[in-house]
Design an enzyme around this catalytic site. Structure first.
Site, PDB file in Angstrom:
ATOM      1  N   ARG A 298       0.834  -1.223   0.000  1.00 59.91           N
ATOM      2  CA  ARG A 298       0.000   0.000   0.000  1.00 59.91           C
ATOM      3  C   ARG A 298       0.858   1.258   0.000  1.00 59.91           C
ATOM      4  O   ARG A 298       0.464   2.285  -0.532  1.00 59.91           O
ATOM      5  CB  ARG A 298      -0.961  -0.017   1.204  1.00 59.91           C
ATOM      6  CG  ARG A 298      -2.036   1.095   1.148  1.00 59.91           C
ATOM      7  CD  ARG A 298      -3.119   0.847   2.189  1.00 59.91           C
ATOM      8  NE  ARG A 298      -4.213   1.815   2.161  1.00 59.91           N
ATOM      9  CZ  ARG A 298      -4.404   2.765   3.062  1.00 59.91           C
ATOM     10  NH1 ARG A 298      -3.567   2.888   4.079  1.00 59.91           N
ATOM     11  NH2 ARG A 298      -5.425   3.587   2.974  1.00 59.91           N
TER      12      ARG A 298
ATOM     13  N   ILE B 272      -7.038   7.890  -0.744  1.00 59.58           N
ATOM     14  CA  ILE B 272      -6.944   6.431  -0.893  1.00 59.58           C
ATOM     15  C   ILE B 272      -7.903   5.854   0.147  1.00 59.58           C
ATOM     16  O   ILE B 272      -7.920   6.293   1.294  1.00 59.58           O
ATOM     17  CB  ILE B 272      -5.492   5.935  -0.691  1.00 59.58           C
ATOM     18  CG1 ILE B 272      -5.364   4.429  -0.875  1.00 59.58           C
ATOM     19  CG2 ILE B 272      -4.920   6.331   0.660  1.00 59.58           C
ATOM     20  CD1 ILE B 272      -3.897   3.917  -0.877  1.00 59.58           C
ATOM     21  N   SER B 273      -8.705   4.884  -0.278  1.00 60.77           N
ATOM     22  CA  SER B 273      -9.730   4.344   0.627  1.00 60.77           C
ATOM     23  C   SER B 273      -9.098   3.611   1.806  1.00 60.77           C
ATOM     24  O   SER B 273      -7.974   3.109   1.732  1.00 60.77           O
ATOM     25  CB  SER B 273     -10.645   3.374  -0.118  1.00 60.77           C
ATOM     26  OG  SER B 273     -11.232   4.003  -1.225  1.00 60.77           O
ATOM     27  N   ARG B 274      -9.903   3.529   2.888  1.00 54.77           N
ATOM     28  CA  ARG B 274      -9.482   2.804   4.087  1.00 54.77           C
ATOM     29  C   ARG B 274      -9.390   1.307   3.781  1.00 54.77           C
ATOM     30  O   ARG B 274     -10.296   0.756   3.144  1.00 54.77           O
ATOM     31  CB  ARG B 274     -10.608   3.056   5.098  1.00 54.77           C
ATOM     32  CG  ARG B 274     -10.292   2.856   6.499  1.00 54.77           C
ATOM     33  CD  ARG B 274     -11.561   3.100   7.317  1.00 54.77           C
ATOM     34  NE  ARG B 274     -11.649   2.055   8.288  1.00 54.77           N
ATOM     35  CZ  ARG B 274     -12.755   1.680   8.913  1.00 54.77           C
ATOM     36  NH1 ARG B 274     -13.900   2.272   8.654  1.00 54.77           N
ATOM     37  NH2 ARG B 274     -12.705   0.731   9.803  1.00 54.77           N
TER      38      ARG B 274
END
Ligand code: SAH
Length: 221
Positions: free
Chosen positions: A44, A70-72
């Site tokens: 990530r 950026i998504s969780r």
């Protein structure tokens, strides 16, 4: 590999911090071992700026520029788990490439990912990063993803990672019979994560949980 691509596993980007993230996702109810493995193996930190890479394995959304995030990881895992619940998928459409992290998770689990992003700078950077990490089953497009990608459909699954007020008709049309779509629907403050399932002669919708995404905007950025 371009100079701003950071794929080294150093410091807080180590395997230990990734394992801690996976443990946390498990505690929150993610059960699919293939998805937990994909999260543990996907760097990530390579999808965010180096200045934030010490936070890459926290279960939190982070800024990626252009007013986007950026998504969780929990939300990525939850959506991916729901998409794959009926078995393997051949072709998946993602609307909202953003950092490319959700794209990477999908690409490690399905045959082919088609991903659309409306902001040119994000689309280019995500393509560079995904190429640098080594994914070869992703096709990119800089466009308004609310229109889907008619030439490449119908899709076994569609994942929308920005929030419309109502589900775009084009996306429902491009979903294959038997396919499923996950889309956060609602107003800016909070949305329902909706699962749409397309049957021979009807469309079934159910709400999985409350989520918060950036809005799905029209046109190209
Ligand atoms: N899954 C991404 C989420 C990024 S945020 C990640 O984890 O990095 C949502 C993204 O959707 C943003 O990059 C935003 O620019 C994009 N977006 C918003 N409206 C869009 C549209 N109509 N078509 C394509 N992308 C869109």
């Amino acid at each position: 590999m371009t100079s701003d691509v950071n794929i080294r596993g150093i410091g807080m980007t180590s395997q230990r911090t990734r394992t801690r993230l996976v443990d946390r996702l498990r505690e929150q109810g993610i059960q699919s071992e293939q998805i937990l493995t994909a999260i543990s193996e996907t760097p990530r930190h390579a999808f965010i700026d180096e200045a934030l890479s010490h936070r890459a394995y926290e279960d939190t959304a982070l800024p990626i520029g252009f007013n986007q995030t950026i998504s969780r990881p929990y939300v990525v895992a939850r959506m991916t788990e729901a998409l794959l619940a009926d078995g393997p998928l051949e072709n998946v459409l993602e609307v909202g490439t953003g950092s490319g992290y959700q794209t990477a998770i999908l690409a490690s689990l399905v045959d082919k990912v088609y991903t659309v992003e409306r902001i040119s700078g994000l689309a280019t950077r995500a393509r560079e990063r995904l190429n640098a990490v080594g994914y070869r089953n992703i096709t990119f497009k800089h466009a308004d993803g609310g229109m889907g990608w008619p030439e490449r459909g119908p899709f076994d699954a569609i994942i929308v990672t920005a929030s419309p007020r109502v589900i775009p008709e084009a996306l429902i049309e491009q979903l294959a019979v038997g396919g499923r779509m996950l889309v956060p629907v609602g107003e800016a403050r909070s949305q329902d994560l909706v699962m749409v399932r397309k049957h021979e002669d009807d469309i079934e919708q159910s709400v999985l949980e409350e989520v918060k995404f950036v809005p799905l905007l029209g046109g190209k950025g």
